[in-house]
Design a protein around this motif. Structure first.
Motif, short mmCIF file in Angstrom:
data_model
loop_
_atom_site.label_atom_id
_atom_site.label_comp_id
_atom_site.label_asym_id
_atom_site.label_seq_id
_atom_site.Cartn_x
_atom_site.Cartn_y
_atom_site.Cartn_z
N GLU A 73 1.10 -0.79 0.08
CA GLU A 73 0.14 0.15 0.10
C GLU A 73 0.76 0.87 -0.06
N LEU A 74 1.96 1.24 0.82
CA LEU A 74 2.77 2.07 0.41
C LEU A 74 3.71 2.96 -0.48
N ILE A 75 3.60 1.68 -1.54
CA ILE A 75 4.20 1.65 -2.80
C ILE A 75 3.51 2.36 -4.38
N LYS A 76 1.99 1.84 -3.86
CA LYS A 76 1.05 2.46 -4.60
C LYS A 76 0.38 4.08 -3.32
N LEU A 77 0.61 4.11 -2.69
CA LEU A 77 0.69 5.72 -2.37
C LEU A 77 2.09 6.97 -2.76
N LEU A 78 2.27 6.08 -3.38
CA LEU A 78 4.17 6.71 -3.82
C LEU A 78 3.23 7.42 -5.36
N HIS A 79 3.13 6.09 -5.82
CA HIS A 79 2.51 5.99 -7.29
C HIS A 79 1.46 7.28 -7.33
N HIS A 80 0.15 6.92 -6.37
CA HIS A 80 -0.43 7.86 -6.78
C HIS A 80 -0.27 9.19 -6.06
N ALA A 81 0.22 9.58 -4.98
CA ALA A 81 0.40 10.42 -5.34
C ALA A 81 2.03 11.36 -5.64
N ARG A 82 2.76 10.40 -6.95
CA ARG A 82 3.59 11.36 -7.96
C ARG A 82 4.94 11.30 -7.47
N CYS A 83 5.24 10.76 -6.06
CA CYS A 83 5.96 11.05 -5.67
C CYS A 83 7.21 10.79 -6.57
N THR A 84 8.56 11.24 -6.33
CA THR A 84 10.02 11.01 -7.21
C THR A 84 10.84 10.62 -6.50
N ASP A 85 11.40 10.29 -6.91
CA ASP A 85 13.35 9.72 -6.22
C ASP A 85 13.20 9.70 -4.65
#
Length: 337
Positions: A148-160
């Motif tokens: 769920e964290l990895i999906k959160l980072l994806h949906h939030a468009r986090c980079t690096d």
């Protein structure tokens, strides 16, 4: 192409993978996956490899009490650059207060709301570019959280994003209080692999961690010069007692001599500490392309006993050491003096 891990022989019914999809070359392009970003040609903003997510109208991150239809995830989390995770909700709340004060983002005694307050599974706190999350105990608990964290980072468009697990462990051949930065997570047979059953088949995934990040953390510890820090292999077990060759569980079918022989074999294989989360953490960092590290303090030398005898104050001091090291690293990356 099937990728094999060096150093072991695959069982007949076992598939060994470094990447999750190998039979169809184009499948690695699904769900926003970008080969150029993984090759270091640009900032990485997608960490998922799942073609099914694109067809979902809403993605509910159930154990975080968050969702793509109910929360503005880019606004809430888009600036995250560092994710620090640990087993205890209390410890991760304490860490966010500590790091917020060190980065001068707020009063260290400020009350940080639990973003996951609607669920009792995990706790999550945020201060500027730092996200602090509890993951519970053991592979299943941290594995659910990481999905769920990895999906959160994806949906939030986090980079690096850099993700670091901070925690405690049992040491092997080290003085209590020594901090171990994990080179490889190995299983209970000392192999650098994470085994998972998918569709009834055994899948083995690599557990190498980011070597450059490990060296950077080691240099930070040398700069701090407050406690001993080493880079070594971490053995990840499936339980706390028999799986770790302890003599103090409800059941034990081996002798003290057999325990010592096993721990000596582990030490010879480069193992310097034992915990219960690093294998799936390393495997999922590898799959997603996240820069990851495991930084755990040793509370005792398992060759000298199984139960902790240090005072409460001493144990508290030990538990702060990974936090101090990660604090120094984050401040350095953000150029905070």
């Amino acid at each position: 192409m099937i990728y094999s891990l060096a150093g072991f022989t695959e069982p007949a019914n076992c598939t060994s993978l470094v990447a999750p999809f190998t039979s169809e070359p184009n499948r690695n392009m699904a769900a926003g996956f970008n080969e150029e970003k993984r090759a270091g040609k640009g900032p990485q903003s997608s960490y998922i490899i799942n073609p099914h997510l694109d067809s979902m109208k809403e993605d509910i991150l159930y154990h975080f009490n968050l969702g793509t239809a109910t929360h503005d995830l880019p606004a809430m989390f888009g600036d995250v650059k560092f994710v620090c995770i640990g087993g205890s909700p209390w410890r991760m709340r304490s860490f966010i207060q500590y790091i917020a004060g060190e980065l001068r983002l707020s009063d260290p005694n400020a009350d940080f709301p639990d973003i996951c307050a609607g669920t009792d599974r995990y706790s999550m706190y945020k201060a500027g570019p730092v996200l602090s999350i509890s993951h519970g105990m053991g592979i299943p608990s941290i594995g659910i959280m990481l999905h769920e964290l990895i999906k959160l980072l994806h949906h939030a468009r986090c980079t690096d994003v850099t993700i670091i697990r901070i925690g405690t462990s049992g040491g092997i051949g080290l003085n209590p209080g020594t901090v171990v930065i994990t080179k490889q997570s190995v299983d209970a047979t000392f192999l650098p692999q994470f085994e998972q059953i998918i569709l009834g088949k055994k899948v083995l995934r690599s557990t190498d961690l980011d070597e450059k990040l490990s060296e950077e953390l080691l240099q930070c510890s040398k700069k701090l010069n407050e406690f001993d820090t080493v880079i070594g292999n971490t053995m990840c077990t499936l339980d706390f007692y028999e799986g770790q060759a302890r003599l103090d569980g409800a059941f034990c079918s081996y002798t003290e001599e057999e325990k010592q022989n096993y721990l000596e074999e582990a030490y010879t294989a480069g193992v310097r500490n034992i915990e219960m989360e690093s294998s799936v953490f390393a495997a999922m960092c590898k799959l997603s392309g996240l820069r990851g590290a495991v930084v755990c303090v040793t509370l005792l030398d398992r060759r000298k006993g199984d139960q902790m005898t240090s005072s409460h104050d001493t144990l508290n001091d030990y538990q702060m050491r990974p936090q101090k090291l990660v604090r120094h690293y984050i401040k350095k990356q953000l150029n905070v003096v």
